[in-house]
Design a protein around this motif. Structure first.
Motif, PDB file in Angstrom:
ATOM      1  N   THR A 111       0.832  -1.207   0.000  1.00 46.78           N
ATOM      2  CA  THR A 111       0.000   0.000   0.000  1.00 46.78           C
ATOM      3  C   THR A 111       0.865   1.255   0.000  1.00 46.78           C
ATOM      4  OG1 THR A 111      -1.777  -1.151   1.185  1.00 46.78           O
ATOM      5  CG2 THR A 111      -1.789   1.254   1.271  1.00 46.78           C
ATOM      6  N   ALA A 112       1.934   1.244   0.803  1.00 38.28           N
ATOM      7  CA  ALA A 112       2.829   2.405   0.874  1.00 38.28           C
ATOM      8  C   ALA A 112       3.554   2.631  -0.457  1.00 38.28           C
ATOM      9  CB  ALA A 112       3.843   2.212   1.997  1.00 38.28           C
ATOM     10  N   ILE A 113       3.975   1.552  -1.109  1.00 36.98           N
ATOM     11  CA  ILE A 113       4.697   1.671  -2.381  1.00 36.98           C
ATOM     12  C   ILE A 113       3.787   2.192  -3.487  1.00 36.98           C
ATOM     13  CG2 ILE A 113       5.843   0.356  -4.214  1.00 36.98           C
ATOM     14  CD1 ILE A 113       7.608   0.707  -1.788  1.00 36.98           C
ATOM     15  N   ASP A 114       2.581   1.628  -3.572  1.00 40.98           N
ATOM     16  CA  ASP A 114       1.675   1.960  -4.676  1.00 40.98           C
ATOM     17  C   ASP A 114       0.827   3.202  -4.417  1.00 40.98           C
ATOM     18  OD1 ASP A 114       2.684  -0.279  -5.857  1.00 40.98           O
ATOM     19  OD2 ASP A 114       0.862  -1.485  -5.693  1.00 40.98           O
ATOM     20  N   GLY A 115       0.734   3.610  -3.146  1.00 39.90           N
ATOM     21  CA  GLY A 115      -0.092   4.761  -2.820  1.00 39.90           C
ATOM     22  C   GLY A 115      -1.555   4.441  -2.624  1.00 39.90           C
ATOM     23  N   GLU A 116      -1.918   3.166  -2.729  1.00 40.57           N
ATOM     24  CA  GLU A 116      -3.282   2.723  -2.486  1.00 40.57           C
ATOM     25  C   GLU A 116      -3.269   1.248  -2.131  1.00 40.57           C
ATOM     26  OE1 GLU A 116      -5.563   3.297  -6.013  1.00 40.57           O
ATOM     27  OE2 GLU A 116      -4.372   1.899  -7.212  1.00 40.57           O
ATOM     28  N   ALA A 117      -4.257   0.815  -1.378  1.00 39.09           N
ATOM     29  CA  ALA A 117      -4.321  -0.583  -0.961  1.00 39.09           C
ATOM     30  C   ALA A 117      -4.625  -1.472  -2.164  1.00 39.09           C
ATOM     31  CB  ALA A 117      -5.392  -0.765   0.111  1.00 39.09           C
ATOM     32  N   PRO A 118      -3.968  -2.631  -2.248  1.00 40.65           N
ATOM     33  CA  PRO A 118      -4.255  -3.528  -3.361  1.00 40.65           C
ATOM     34  C   PRO A 118      -5.648  -4.136  -3.245  1.00 40.65           C
ATOM     35  CG  PRO A 118      -2.818  -4.602  -1.778  1.00 40.65           C
ATOM     36  CD  PRO A 118      -2.956  -3.174  -1.325  1.00 40.65           C
ATOM     37  N   ASN A 119      -6.229  -4.447  -4.392  1.00 37.98           N
ATOM     38  CA  ASN A 119      -7.498  -5.155  -4.412  1.00 37.98           C
ATOM     39  C   ASN A 119      -7.346  -6.458  -3.644  1.00 37.98           C
ATOM     40  OD1 ASN A 119      -9.154  -7.475  -5.792  1.00 37.98           O
ATOM     41  ND2 ASN A 119     -10.287  -5.586  -6.255  1.00 37.98           N
ATOM     42  N   ILE A 120      -8.195  -6.686  -2.643  1.00 39.51           N
ATOM     43  CA  ILE A 120      -7.991  -7.797  -1.726  1.00 39.51           C
ATOM     44  C   ILE A 120      -8.022  -9.144  -2.434  1.00 39.51           C
ATOM     45  CG2 ILE A 120     -10.443  -7.972  -1.098  1.00 39.51           C
ATOM     46  CD1 ILE A 120      -7.392  -8.454   1.230  1.00 39.51           C
ATOM     47  N   ARG A 121      -8.887  -9.302  -3.440  1.00 38.74           N
ATOM     48  CA  ARG A 121      -8.968 -10.578  -4.142  1.00 38.74           C
ATOM     49  C   ARG A 121      -7.700 -10.847  -4.949  1.00 38.74           C
ATOM     50  NH1 ARG A 121     -13.685 -11.523  -8.478  1.00 38.74           N
ATOM     51  NH2 ARG A 121     -12.371 -10.016  -9.586  1.00 38.74           N
ATOM     52  N   HIS A 122      -7.258  -9.824  -5.686  1.00 40.94           N
ATOM     53  CA  HIS A 122      -6.033  -9.981  -6.472  1.00 40.94           C
ATOM     54  C   HIS A 122      -4.823 -10.154  -5.564  1.00 40.94           C
ATOM     55  CE1 HIS A 122      -8.088  -7.678 -10.009  1.00 40.94           C
ATOM     56  NE2 HIS A 122      -8.431  -8.961  -9.971  1.00 40.94           N
ATOM     57  N   TRP A 123      -4.804  -9.406  -4.473  1.00 40.65           N
ATOM     58  CA  TRP A 123      -3.679  -9.487  -3.540  1.00 40.65           C
ATOM     59  C   TRP A 123      -3.567 -10.884  -2.933  1.00 40.65           C
ATOM     60  CZ3 TRP A 123       0.728  -7.560  -2.074  1.00 40.65           C
ATOM     61  CH2 TRP A 123       1.242  -7.858  -0.815  1.00 40.65           C
ATOM     62  N   THR A 124      -4.691 -11.436  -2.504  1.00 36.26           N
ATOM     63  CA  THR A 124      -4.685 -12.776  -1.911  1.00 36.26           C
ATOM     64  C   THR A 124      -4.191 -13.805  -2.918  1.00 36.26           C
ATOM     65  OG1 THR A 124      -6.521 -12.177  -0.452  1.00 36.26           O
ATOM     66  CG2 THR A 124      -6.106 -14.526  -0.784  1.00 36.26           C
ATOM     67  N   LYS A 125      -4.626 -13.665  -4.162  1.00 37.77           N
ATOM     68  CA  LYS A 125      -4.192 -14.582  -5.213  1.00 37.77           C
ATOM     69  C   LYS A 125      -2.693 -14.458  -5.470  1.00 37.77           C
ATOM     70  CE  LYS A 125      -4.949 -15.647 -10.112  1.00 37.77           C
ATOM     71  NZ  LYS A 125      -5.685 -15.243 -11.348  1.00 37.77           N
ATOM     72  N   ASP A 126      -2.210 -13.226  -5.583  1.00 39.68           N
ATOM     73  CA  ASP A 126      -0.777 -12.995  -5.847  1.00 39.68           C
ATOM     74  C   ASP A 126       0.082 -13.492  -4.695  1.00 39.68           C
ATOM     75  OD1 ASP A 126      -1.475 -11.836  -8.231  1.00 39.68           O
ATOM     76  OD2 ASP A 126      -1.196  -9.761  -7.546  1.00 39.68           O
ATOM     77  N   LEU A 127      -0.360 -13.229  -3.459  1.00 41.08           N
ATOM     78  CA  LEU A 127       0.397 -13.656  -2.284  1.00 41.08           C
ATOM     79  C   LEU A 127       0.476 -15.179  -2.222  1.00 41.08           C
ATOM     80  CD1 LEU A 127       1.818 -13.089   0.403  1.00 41.08           C
ATOM     81  CD2 LEU A 127      -0.442 -12.935   1.487  1.00 41.08           C
ATOM     82  N   LYS A 128      -0.640 -15.831  -2.445  1.00 37.52           N
ATOM     83  CA  LYS A 128      -0.673 -17.293  -2.404  1.00 37.52           C
ATOM     84  C   LYS A 128       0.226 -17.891  -3.481  1.00 37.52           C
ATOM     85  CE  LYS A 128      -3.789 -21.280  -2.749  1.00 37.52           C
ATOM     86  NZ  LYS A 128      -5.186 -21.726  -3.000  1.00 37.52           N
ATOM     87  N   SER A 129       0.164 -17.339  -4.684  1.00 36.00           N
ATOM     88  CA  SER A 129       0.974 -17.857  -5.785  1.00 36.00           C
ATOM     89  C   SER A 129       2.463 -17.678  -5.517  1.00 36.00           C
ATOM     90  CB  SER A 129       0.590 -17.132  -7.086  1.00 36.00           C
ATOM     91  OG  SER A 129       1.431 -17.521  -8.146  1.00 36.00           O
ATOM     92  N   ALA A 130       2.839 -16.486  -5.028  1.00 43.43           N
ATOM     93  CA  ALA A 130       4.256 -16.223  -4.752  1.00 43.43           C
ATOM     94  C   ALA A 130       4.769 -17.127  -3.636  1.00 43.43           C
ATOM     95  CB  ALA A 130       4.448 -14.750  -4.387  1.00 43.43           C
ATOM     96  N   MET A 131       3.964 -17.344  -2.610  1.00 45.26           N
ATOM     97  CA  MET A 131       4.385 -18.221  -1.512  1.00 45.26           C
ATOM     98  C   MET A 131       4.536 -19.663  -1.980  1.00 45.26           C
ATOM     99  SD  MET A 131       2.317 -16.688   1.790  1.00 45.26           S
ATOM    100  CE  MET A 131       3.098 -17.825   2.939  1.00 45.26           C
ATOM    101  N   GLU A 132       3.643 -20.099  -2.836  1.00 51.19           N
ATOM    102  CA  GLU A 132       3.764 -21.456  -3.377  1.00 51.19           C
ATOM    103  C   GLU A 132       5.043 -21.606  -4.198  1.00 51.19           C
ATOM    104  OE1 GLU A 132       0.165 -22.059  -5.558  1.00 51.19           O
ATOM    105  OE2 GLU A 132      -1.003 -22.637  -3.775  1.00 51.19           O
TER     106      GLU A 132
END
Length: 252
Positions: A111-132
């Motif tokens: 959020t600090a980098i982009d200046g706005e909070a990420p879309n929660i659905r997209h964020w959850t998907k991206d986080l899960k994929s990167a962790m996998e």
């Protein structure tokens, strides 16, 4: 195409109230989008000082020279401004942050980098994929940042940040330190993915050539006594592996 440019950089550290010691003694380096620059050198040569100075560590005083990102004066920026401008530091010794969970830390940083909070659905998907991809246990998102993590787990968390924050340039300070061969491959794959997805430029600081078997450098720089003393292609890293740094130290 972005450019990170360092010109005639001199940096000192304060020993006490009356004494300073110069560590960087005129560093010149230009990194462009998509390029990998490996910086190799013996312990105590100033490689980590270079990384910390780019990131804005207050312990180091720039006495002369410049660092610019796409023509903008990096040295005029606060640490958070450097991050928002597109600079990322992967630390040699990632610190523990008690009381702050990984999930809160990562989303707050994004959020600090982009200046706005990420879309929660997209964020959850991206986080899960990167962790996998990085083989990070899903339960780690509820653990405090780096608290009780092994060395390899801390380094994978650094690369998780890298993949999610998508910087223009990454400075990776001995990312291979303390990794076994499996973790080294996982971490290297993460760096390569970030480069492929974002055209990220990379400054890779290392002592050894083994990580360069997985992250292929375009340029190799030999760093001794606070300055670049030689540069070349990947073949230079192979020569360093065979010959070591003694011949450079003798002329420092």
């Amino acid at each position: 195409m972005s450019t990170l440019e360092i010109r005639d950089l001199h940096v000192s550290i304060r020993i006490d109230d009356e004494t300073t010691k110069e560590i960087l003694k005129g560093v010149d380096l230009t990194i462009k989008s998509g390029e990998i620059h490996a910086v190799m050198g013996p312990n105590g040569s100033g490689k980590s000082t270079l990384a910390a100075t780019i990131a804005g560590h207050p312990r180091y005083e720039v006495t002369s020279g410049t660092i610019t990102l796409d023509g903008e004066d990096v040295l005029d920026m606060e640490v958070d401004e450097r991050a928002r401008a597109g600079l990322f530091l992967g630390m040699q010794y990632p610190v523990e942050v008690p009381g702050v969970t990984m999930t809160n830390f990562l989303r707050t940083a994004k959020t600090a980098i982009d200046g706005e909070a990420p879309n929660i659905r997209h964020w959850t998907k991206d986080l899960k994929s990167a962790m996998e991809n990085l083989k990070i246990d899903p339960s780690f998102v509820q653990r405090n940042v780096n608290e009780g993590f092994s060395g390899g787990e801390k380094k994978r968390h650094e690369i998780l940040q890298l993949e999610l924050l998508k910087p223009k340039f990454a400075v990776l300070d001995e990312t291979d330190s303390g990794l076994d061969i499996d973790a080294l491959k996982i971490v290297s794959d993460g760096v390569n993915r970030a480069m492929a997805e974002n055209e990220m430029g990379t400054l890779l600081i290392t002592h050894y050539t083994r990580i360069l078997n997985y992250i292929k450098p375009d340029f190799v720089h030999v760093f001794v006594d606070g300055k670049m003393v030689e540069e070349g292609g990947p073949e230079l890293a192979e020569r360093l592996e065979a010959e070591g740094y003694d011949r450079y130290a003798a002329n420092a």
